[in-house]
Design an enzyme around this catalytic site. Structure first.
Site, PDB file in Angstrom:
ATOM      1  N   HIS A  90      42.723  43.247  32.722  1.00 44.17           N
ATOM      2  CA  HIS A  90      40.960  42.750  32.763  1.00 44.17           C
ATOM      3  C   HIS A  90      40.706  41.360  33.245  1.00 44.17           C
ATOM      4  CE1 HIS A  90      40.804  46.033  29.738  1.00 44.17           C
ATOM      5  NE2 HIS A  90      39.718  45.410  29.376  1.00 44.17           N
ATOM      6  N   ASP A 152      37.659  36.259  22.253  1.00 43.59           N
ATOM      7  CA  ASP A 152      36.239  37.060  21.672  1.00 43.59           C
ATOM      8  C   ASP A 152      36.551  38.699  21.559  1.00 43.59           C
ATOM      9  OD1 ASP A 152      35.183  34.696  21.769  1.00 43.59           O
ATOM     10  OD2 ASP A 152      33.709  35.173  23.191  1.00 43.59           O
ATOM     11  N   GLU A 265      31.052  28.814  18.358  1.00 44.63           N
ATOM     12  CA  GLU A 265      30.668  29.048  19.817  1.00 44.63           C
ATOM     13  C   GLU A 265      29.187  28.744  20.035  1.00 44.63           C
ATOM     14  OE1 GLU A 265      31.757  32.719  21.560  1.00 44.63           O
ATOM     15  OE2 GLU A 265      33.932  32.394  21.037  1.00 44.63           O
TER      16      GLU A 265
HETATM   17  P1  FAD Z   1      45.810  40.898  33.132  1.00 39.55           P
HETATM   18  O1  FAD Z   1      44.643  40.871  33.827  1.00 39.55           O
HETATM   19  O2  FAD Z   1      46.489  42.354  33.222  1.00 39.55           O
HETATM   20  O3  FAD Z   1      46.748  39.793  33.693  1.00 39.55           O
HETATM   21  C1  FAD Z   1      46.357  38.533  33.898  1.00 39.55           C
HETATM   22  C2  FAD Z   1      47.361  37.655  34.629  1.00 39.55           C
HETATM   23  O4  FAD Z   1      48.560  37.619  33.681  1.00 39.55           O
HETATM   24  C3  FAD Z   1      47.966  38.563  35.924  1.00 39.55           C
HETATM   25  O5  FAD Z   1      48.417  37.383  36.677  1.00 39.55           O
HETATM   26  C4  FAD Z   1      49.314  39.164  35.381  1.00 39.55           C
HETATM   27  O6  FAD Z   1      50.144  39.249  36.437  1.00 39.55           O
HETATM   28  C5  FAD Z   1      49.669  38.271  34.375  1.00 39.55           C
HETATM   29  N1  FAD Z   1      50.293  38.749  33.323  1.00 39.55           N
HETATM   30  C6  FAD Z   1      50.060  39.912  32.523  1.00 39.55           C
HETATM   31  N2  FAD Z   1      50.650  40.100  31.632  1.00 39.55           N
HETATM   32  C7  FAD Z   1      51.876  39.381  31.666  1.00 39.55           C
HETATM   33  C8  FAD Z   1      53.081  39.223  30.801  1.00 39.55           C
HETATM   34  N3  FAD Z   1      53.249  39.850  29.862  1.00 39.55           N
HETATM   35  N4  FAD Z   1      53.777  37.952  31.342  1.00 39.55           N
HETATM   36  C9  FAD Z   1      53.441  37.069  32.487  1.00 39.55           C
HETATM   37  N5  FAD Z   1      52.255  37.278  33.105  1.00 39.55           N
HETATM   38  C10 FAD Z   1      51.676  38.299  32.827  1.00 39.55           C
HETATM   39  N6  FAD Z   1      39.723  35.241  27.941  1.00 39.55           N
HETATM   40  C11 FAD Z   1      39.564  34.149  26.702  1.00 39.55           C
HETATM   41  O7  FAD Z   1      40.420  33.241  26.955  1.00 39.55           O
HETATM   42  N7  FAD Z   1      38.710  34.520  25.817  1.00 39.55           N
HETATM   43  C12 FAD Z   1      38.047  35.371  25.629  1.00 39.55           C
HETATM   44  O8  FAD Z   1      37.119  35.486  24.790  1.00 39.55           O
HETATM   45  C13 FAD Z   1      37.856  36.606  26.708  1.00 39.55           C
HETATM   46  N8  FAD Z   1      37.345  37.693  26.566  1.00 39.55           N
HETATM   47  C14 FAD Z   1      37.138  38.447  27.509  1.00 39.55           C
HETATM   48  C15 FAD Z   1      36.452  39.730  27.387  1.00 39.55           C
HETATM   49  C16 FAD Z   1      36.428  40.709  28.074  1.00 39.55           C
HETATM   50  C17 FAD Z   1      35.848  41.955  28.187  1.00 39.55           C
HETATM   51  C18 FAD Z   1      37.316  40.668  29.343  1.00 39.55           C
HETATM   52  C19 FAD Z   1      37.382  41.587  30.638  1.00 39.55           C
HETATM   53  C20 FAD Z   1      38.083  39.417  29.713  1.00 39.55           C
HETATM   54  C21 FAD Z   1      37.996  38.531  28.647  1.00 39.55           C
HETATM   55  N9  FAD Z   1      38.895  37.211  28.718  1.00 39.55           N
HETATM   56  C22 FAD Z   1      38.872  36.473  27.964  1.00 39.55           C
HETATM   57  C23 FAD Z   1      39.961  36.935  29.790  1.00 39.55           C
HETATM   58  C24 FAD Z   1      41.327  37.486  29.819  1.00 39.55           C
HETATM   59  O9  FAD Z   1      41.841  36.457  29.034  1.00 39.55           O
HETATM   60  C25 FAD Z   1      41.965  37.763  30.904  1.00 39.55           C
HETATM   61  O10 FAD Z   1      41.517  38.639  31.612  1.00 39.55           O
HETATM   62  C26 FAD Z   1      43.539  37.596  30.747  1.00 39.55           C
HETATM   63  O11 FAD Z   1      44.004  37.806  32.186  1.00 39.55           O
HETATM   64  C27 FAD Z   1      43.945  38.929  29.944  1.00 39.55           C
HETATM   65  O12 FAD Z   1      43.660  40.163  30.521  1.00 39.55           O
HETATM   66  P2  FAD Z   1      44.882  41.057  30.481  1.00 39.55           P
HETATM   67  O13 FAD Z   1      45.809  41.216  29.372  1.00 39.55           O
HETATM   68  O14 FAD Z   1      44.328  42.572  30.787  1.00 39.55           O
HETATM   69  O15 FAD Z   1      45.867  40.510  31.792  1.00 39.55           O
END
Ligand code: FAD
Length: 513
Positions: A90, A152, A265
């Protein structure tokens, strides 16, 4: 095995003639308990942002931490392989991708969501690839407990949000999600498995929190729990002027517990009938109507809304809840008649963005590119930010929510790798662009350019700000981002991932040979 992977760096034709992409031999050489896919790596080359497409050589589905150790060790023995943990993909700017490297699908690691009691407190031990929505369901339905700090949207992984911060309307009270973790198990860039906490291996513990995946892969996190409420009164209060909005929002986030709401918020919206960006985006139910006749004639191009929620038990008498709410609303200066509320279950409230996802999936917007921008802006500069960015650059909206709400620095731990503006109060600004027009490249380019214009505007005006979920193409950008924390960040990298194997998609360090 290394040779097998490295040969993929050869020109396509040569690589094809050597035809050494035998998935099963690769898997055997790595001796994974999980599986490895060198063919269909499509998912691993995409993310929610849809702005970048970067192909890895393999997409690995580990079964546990041991597999991660094997993968990181193998990468270290190679001359150039990198490893990206992918949460739920994400990210916006390819942060979980690995150009011709190995992407690890954290979602497929054996899921663990286990509630434990320890020292008089309750915690949930959860695997790094678990989704927050699954943590919520397990804790609330199984134990009547819940983590204190959320995002969120809950279709995000525990490891992914802890690598950034994890911010939502509870962060003013409990800090971001990174302030609510007491222990983690990680696999470092040196392929060591470590259990860490504030007292055990504290250097890696604090490095990993907000560490953008640079120092290790989170395989397990222990998250603090509290009793879950049954119900939530969810409210939106409209303001015409930024001053009054920010004064009330700051008042609410600085009140002691018991004298404020449980969630605070805010957002900016366009002062027009535009269905996506304007008045209709405010009511909480289809039955509620925004009476624009209530908006003062003096109002400008945009209006403001504080969004709050109060937790309660189903056994609480309605009049008790009403009284608590009216006592707090009585101290606020929102526009009379532009107050909206609805009572919903606690889980329904926390899963509110899931409904947005379902609608967006149905009309194709979920899969279109999302040129989003997230910033943290100091209180000192937020009124000027409103004047120059919201009222001018974004006066027509962004085709989705424009969040803006205050947070408190004292709830963030300085020892983590996250960087935030100076001063006790700073604001989260999130431009969550959702527009069907983004299927056109030219529109996406315009929006990316608008994001750059906003960043340039902040720099030109000398605003104290940081990108949240940062993205820079050059070391100069990263140095500026980390400021006086850059040296610490570099030292942490040298200590825990000296060959720069991990999270190459962040583009902070280059893999050393
Ligand atoms: P990824 O996008 O897959 O990874 C993000 C980063 O973390 C990459 O560098 C990856 O290599 C690293 N990573 C992933 N897993 C691990 C692990 N287990 N150990 C170490 N590194 C790791 N953020 C907020 O703070 N508040 C919100 O309300 C919020 N709402 C969102 C709503 C939507 C619809 C979207 C798309 C994003 C939102 N986000 C929000 C952002 C979100 O926190 C980031 O996208 C975050 O990266 C988490 O997504 P992911 O778990 O898919 O991680």
């Amino acid at each position: 095995m290394i040779a097998c992977l490295e040969q993929r760096f050869l020109p396509d034709s040569e690589a094809e003639t050597r035809a050494d992409d035998d998935v099963s031999s690769l898997c055997k050489a790595l001796e994974l308990n999980g599986s490895i896919d060198c063919g269909s790596v499509g998912v691993a080359s995409k993310d929610f942002g849809g702005l970048y497409a970067v192909k890895p050589v393999a997409f690995i589905r580990p079964s546990g931490a041991d597999d991660l150790v094997r993968v990181v060790s193998a990468a270290a023995r190679s001359s150039n392989l990198t490893v990206a943990a992918r949460g739920n993909g994400h990210s916006i700017n390819g942060q979980a991708m690995a150009d011709r490297g190995l992407v690890i699908d954290m979602r497929t690691m054996e899921e663990r969501i286990e509630v434990v009691s320890c020292g008089g407190a309750d915690y949930v031990d959860v695997s790094g690839g678990a989704l927050w929505e699954d943590v919520l369901k397990r804790c609330v339905l199984g134990f009547g407990l819940a983590p204190r700090s959320w995002t969120d949207y809950l279709g995000l992984t525990v490891g992914g949000t802890l690598s950034n911060a994890g911010i939502s309307g509870q962060a003013f009270r409990y800090g971001p999600q990174t302030s609510n973790v007491t222990e983690m198990e990680v696999v470092t860039g040196k392929a060591e498995t470590l259990v860490c906490s504030e007292t055990q291996n504290p250097e890696i513990f604090f490095a990993i929190l907000g560490g953008l995946g640079q120092f290790g892969i989170i395989t397990r996190a222990r998250v603090l729990l509290q009793p879950a409420p049954d119900m939530v009164r969810w409210m939106r209060l409209v303001y015409a002027e930024f001053d009054a909005f920010s004064r009330d929002a700051e008042f609410l986030v600085t009140r002691p517990e018991g004298d404020s709401f449980d969630y605070v918020e805010g957002f900016v919206f366009v002062n027009s009938s535009d269905p996506v960006n304007g008045w209709p985006s405010v009511p909480l139910t289809p039955e509620q109507r925004f009476n624009s006749g209530r908006v003062p004639r003096t109002a400008g191009s945009v209006l403001y809304c504080i969004e709050v929620a109060l937790h309660y038990k189903s056994s609480d008498h309605a009049s008790t809840v009403d009284m608590a709410v009216s006592r707090m609303l009585g101290r606020l200066g929102f526009i009379e008649g532009l107050e909206f509320h609805v009572d919903v279950g606690y889980m329904e409230f926390l899963l509110r963005v899931k409904r947005v996802e379902e609608d967006a999936r149905a009309n194709g917007i979920w899969d279109a590119p999302h040129p989003w921008l997230n910033l943290l802006v100091s209180k000192r500069d937020i009124a000027d930010f409103d004047r120059t960015v919201f009222k001018k650059i974004l006066r027509d909206g962004v085709g989705g929510p424009m969040l803006v709400y205050p947070l408190l620095r004292s709830k963030w731990d300085d020892r983590t790798s996250v960087v935030i503006p100076e001063g006790e109060i700073f604001y989260l600004v999130a431009l969550l662009r959702f527009d069907p027009a983004y299927s056109k490249d030219s529109v996406v380019e315009k929006m990316v350019a608008q994001n750059q214009e906003i960043i340039q505007c902040c720099m030109k005006n000398g605003f104290d700000f940081k990108l949240y979920l940062p993205h820079y193409q050059s070391e100069e950008g990263w140095k500026r981002h980390f400021g006086n924390r850059w040296t610490r960040f570099v030292e942490r990298k040298a200590r825990f991932d000296p060959m720069a194997i991990l999270a190459p998609g962040q583009k902070i360090f280059s893999r050393s040979r």
